[in-house]
Each structure stands twice: as structure tokens, then as C-alpha cells.
Design a protein around this motif. Structure first.
Motif, PDB file in Angstrom:
ATOM      1  N   TYR A 109       0.751  -1.407  -0.041  1.00  0.00           N
ATOM      2  CA  TYR A 109       0.013  -0.110   0.120  1.00  0.00           C
ATOM      3  C   TYR A 109       0.983   0.990   0.163  1.00  0.00           C
ATOM      4  O   TYR A 109       0.496   2.177  -0.772  1.00  0.00           O
ATOM      5  CB  TYR A 109      -0.996  -0.127   1.095  1.00  0.00           C
ATOM      6  N   GLU A 110       1.771   1.253   0.785  1.00  0.00           N
ATOM      7  CA  GLU A 110       2.926   2.338   0.735  1.00  0.00           C
ATOM      8  C   GLU A 110       3.409   2.608  -0.594  1.00  0.00           C
ATOM      9  O   GLU A 110       3.917   3.489  -1.016  1.00  0.00           O
ATOM     10  CB  GLU A 110       4.003   2.242   1.897  1.00  0.00           C
ATOM     11  N   SER A 111       3.798   1.467  -1.307  1.00  0.00           N
ATOM     12  CA  SER A 111       4.444   1.317  -2.641  1.00  0.00           C
ATOM     13  C   SER A 111       3.303   2.004  -3.629  1.00  0.00           C
ATOM     14  O   SER A 111       3.729   2.798  -4.494  1.00  0.00           O
ATOM     15  CB  SER A 111       4.768  -0.085  -3.146  1.00  0.00           C
ATOM     16  N   LEU A 112       2.015   1.610  -3.538  1.00  0.00           N
ATOM     17  CA  LEU A 112       0.989   2.457  -4.339  1.00  0.00           C
ATOM     18  C   LEU A 112       1.004   3.807  -4.328  1.00  0.00           C
ATOM     19  O   LEU A 112       1.060   4.596  -5.181  1.00  0.00           O
ATOM     20  CB  LEU A 112      -0.289   1.681  -4.187  1.00  0.00           C
ATOM     21  N   ARG A 169      -8.374   2.084   8.268  1.00  0.00           N
ATOM     22  CA  ARG A 169      -7.156   2.168   9.202  1.00  0.00           C
ATOM     23  C   ARG A 169      -5.921   2.709   8.414  1.00  0.00           C
ATOM     24  O   ARG A 169      -5.047   3.314   8.898  1.00  0.00           O
ATOM     25  CB  ARG A 169      -6.793   0.955  10.079  1.00  0.00           C
ATOM     26  N   LEU A 170      -5.786   2.486   7.201  1.00  0.00           N
ATOM     27  CA  LEU A 170      -5.091   2.724   6.446  1.00  0.00           C
ATOM     28  C   LEU A 170      -4.803   4.316   6.172  1.00  0.00           C
ATOM     29  O   LEU A 170      -3.812   4.794   5.801  1.00  0.00           O
ATOM     30  CB  LEU A 170      -4.948   2.084   4.847  1.00  0.00           C
ATOM     31  N   ALA A 171      -5.878   4.987   6.375  1.00  0.00           N
ATOM     32  CA  ALA A 171      -5.685   6.402   6.142  1.00  0.00           C
ATOM     33  C   ALA A 171      -4.896   7.341   6.812  1.00  0.00           C
ATOM     34  O   ALA A 171      -4.038   8.005   6.263  1.00  0.00           O
ATOM     35  CB  ALA A 171      -7.282   7.013   6.129  1.00  0.00           C
ATOM     36  N   LEU A 176       0.111  10.078   6.424  1.00  0.00           N
ATOM     37  CA  LEU A 176       1.589  10.550   7.024  1.00  0.00           C
ATOM     38  C   LEU A 176       2.625  10.171   5.788  1.00  0.00           C
ATOM     39  O   LEU A 176       3.711  11.129   5.542  1.00  0.00           O
ATOM     40  CB  LEU A 176       1.618   9.783   8.420  1.00  0.00           C
ATOM     41  N   TRP A 177       2.500   9.071   5.550  1.00  0.00           N
ATOM     42  CA  TRP A 177       3.431   8.864   4.020  1.00  0.00           C
ATOM     43  C   TRP A 177       3.562   9.678   3.150  1.00  0.00           C
ATOM     44  O   TRP A 177       4.602   9.943   2.639  1.00  0.00           O
ATOM     45  CB  TRP A 177       3.041   7.132   3.750  1.00  0.00           C
ATOM     46  N   GLY A 178       2.416  10.010   2.588  1.00  0.00           N
ATOM     47  CA  GLY A 178       2.231  11.058   1.547  1.00  0.00           C
ATOM     48  C   GLY A 178       2.924  12.369   1.972  1.00  0.00           C
ATOM     49  O   GLY A 178       3.641  12.805   1.051  1.00  0.00           O
ATOM     50  N   ARG A 179       2.747  12.471   3.203  1.00  0.00           N
ATOM     51  CA  ARG A 179       3.345  14.123   3.482  1.00  0.00           C
ATOM     52  C   ARG A 179       5.006  13.876   3.501  1.00  0.00           C
ATOM     53  O   ARG A 179       5.676  14.752   3.093  1.00  0.00           O
ATOM     54  CB  ARG A 179       3.021  14.426   4.942  1.00  0.00           C
ATOM     55  N   ARG A 180       5.185  12.724   3.865  1.00  0.00           N
ATOM     56  CA  ARG A 180       6.974  12.501   3.757  1.00  0.00           C
ATOM     57  C   ARG A 180       7.191  12.180   2.295  1.00  0.00           C
ATOM     58  O   ARG A 180       8.429  13.039   1.901  1.00  0.00           O
ATOM     59  CB  ARG A 180       7.264  11.270   4.348  1.00  0.00           C
ATOM     60  N   GLY A 234      -9.451  11.665   0.120  1.00  0.00           N
ATOM     61  CA  GLY A 234      -9.876  11.724   1.289  1.00  0.00           C
ATOM     62  C   GLY A 234      -9.036  11.778   2.505  1.00  0.00           C
ATOM     63  O   GLY A 234      -9.111  11.520   3.711  1.00  0.00           O
ATOM     64  N   LEU A 235      -7.621  12.124   2.030  1.00  0.00           N
ATOM     65  CA  LEU A 235      -6.509  12.034   2.922  1.00  0.00           C
ATOM     66  C   LEU A 235      -6.059  13.664   3.256  1.00  0.00           C
ATOM     67  O   LEU A 235      -6.095  14.469   2.338  1.00  0.00           O
ATOM     68  CB  LEU A 235      -5.206  11.295   2.215  1.00  0.00           C
ATOM     69  N   THR A 236      -5.669  13.830   4.284  1.00  0.00           N
ATOM     70  CA  THR A 236      -4.891  15.342   4.580  1.00  0.00           C
ATOM     71  C   THR A 236      -3.483  15.343   4.054  1.00  0.00           C
ATOM     72  O   THR A 236      -2.664  14.458   4.365  1.00  0.00           O
ATOM     73  CB  THR A 236      -4.850  15.443   6.086  1.00  0.00           C
TER      74      THR A 236
END
Length: 237
Positions: A109-112, A169-171, A176-180, A234-236
Motif C-alpha cells: 500500500y505504501e508502494s502504491l 485504518r490505512l488512512a 503521513l506517508w504521503g506527507r513524507r 480523502g487524505l490530509t
């Protein structure tokens, strides 16, 4: 970035110094794009093995093939200019590889999310720079930006939406991963492309002041585009 910039890119023949500067600029820009496409192919091919379903594995495999086809097209354009594609890519190999080492995903999922964020930022960045180029090079970069339901960004967006719906729960983790990722990607763009592919002066091309102003505007736009894409999930941001 105006049409005059692209027009000026073709007018350097009368000024050998400016022509050499533009040729180096284009070699570096296409070199980092080519290596980025090759790296994306390698990452997608490798990460496809960890897909939770054969459907996902096939989808990432198709995207990987497109990345390699893009690499071949950029490499062929470099060769048509009398430039060696491997030589053009070499200055960026260490920095791009280090970026991927710093942003190694923890799971599929982090890879996607990494593909979704970094590929979109790269596409936006290179599309903006395309207006600085001669018509053939500009058309090449524009053609790399796919549109429609089968575009890489759309495929990744749909799959991420499905994943978030299946497991809310992935959200927080993916946000957080997207911000990094966006911070690393923007830093990488400045380090690799601006410092290497944009010399301090391109006589008759852009003044340092014009370039600095356009770079500030561009990075602001890249950040806004990223925030919009995260909001659609739907993510911050």
C-alpha cells in the motif's frame, strides 16, 4: 513560461555559446527523465510481486511496461540529437537511487502511494519545463503525460480508493506517508533538476531573476496539485 521561451530555444544556432548551454540543459533534463522512467519500471516490476491479487499484479505489470516504453522513447530522442543516453543519465543515478533508498515503502500500500505521489509530481514538473524546450522535445515530454482511465495516475488512484474503503485504518498511515513523500520529492526536484539541469545563466533563454520567479511559482503549484490529489483520496496533505 511563455511561448517565446520555446521559440528562443530554437534560435540559439546564431550564438554558439547559447546553443551549447541549451544542448547541455536539454541533455541533463532528458537524462534525468530517462533515468526516472527506467527506475520506475524497475520499482513497479519488483513491487508487483507483492500485490495482494493477480489483478493487481497484472495492473502494476502493465504500468511498468509503459514506464519502460517511455524510457526507450526519451533515450531514442537523446540519440537522435547525437547524445549518448547512458552518459546523459549517469550524473543522476546516485541521487535518484538515494531518493528511492530514503523512501523505501514498508508494504504494498505504501508502494502504491509512492507511485501515486512521486510520479504525479514528476509529471507536473516536467510538463511545466516542457514549455521551455524546442518543439520536438516539448512534444516528446507532453506525449509522456497519459490521460484517460488507463493512465497510471488514474489506475493508482482507483486502487488506493478501493484499499482505503476496504481498510479505513490505512488512512492515517498513508496520509503521513504521503506527507513524507511530497517533501522528499520536492527536495529531490530542486537538488537534481534545478541545480544540475538548470545552469545559472542561459543567455538569451531566461534571466536568473525570471528563472527564480518561475521556479517559486512552479513549486507552489506542485504543492497545490499534490494537496488536491490527496484530498480526492480523502487524505490530509
Amino acid at each position: 513560461m511563455s511561448e517565446n521561451n520555446a521559440a528562443s530555444a530554437t534560435g540559439h544556432a546564431a550564438d554558439p555559446g547559447a546553443a551549447d548551454a541549451y544542448r547541455q540543459f536539454l541533455s541533463d533534463l532528458l537524462g534525468v527523465i530517462a533515468y526516472g522512467e527506467l527506475s520506475a519500471f524497475e520499482r513497479m516490476s519488483s513491487d508487483a510481486r507483492f500485490s495482494p491479487s493477480l489483478r493487481d499484479r497484472a495492473a502494476l505489470g502493465r504500468l511498468a511496461v509503459r514506464e519502460y516504453e517511455n524510457f526507450e522513447r526519451v533515450a531514442a530522442h537523446l540519440e537522435s540529437m547525437g547524445l549518448n543516453a547512458e552518459d546523459a543519465m549517469a550524473p543522476f543515478q546516485q541521487s535518484v537511487d538515494a531518493f528511492h533508498d530514503r523512501t523505501r515503502p514498508g508494504d504494498w500500500y505504501e508502494s502504491l502511494m509512492k507511485f501515486y505521489v512521486t510520479d504525479a509530481i514528476s509529471d507536473d514538473f516536467y510538463a511545466a519545463l516542457g514549455s521551455l524546450l524546442d518543439p520536438d522535445s516539448s512534444a516528446l515530454i507532453a506525449s509522456l503525460q497519459e490521460t484517460g482511465s488507463e493512465a497510471a495516475g488514474e489506475v493508482l488512484f482507483v486502487r488506493l480508493q478501493e484499499s482505503l474503503k476496504d481498510d479505513p485504518r490505512l488512512a492515517s498511515r498513508l496520509a503521513l506517508w504521503g506527507r513524507r513523500l511530497v517533501g522528499e520529492a520536492l527536495t529531490q526536484a530542486q537538488r537534481v533538476v534545478i541545480e544540475r539541469a538548470m545552469p545559472a545563466e542561459l543567455d538569451g533563454f531566461l534571466s536568473r531573476q525570471e528563472l527564480d520567479a518561475q521556479i517559486r511559482d512552479l513549486f507552489s503549484q506542485l504543492t497545490r496539485n499534490h494537496s488536491r490529489r490527496m484530498s480526492l483520496l480523502g487524505l490530509t496533505a
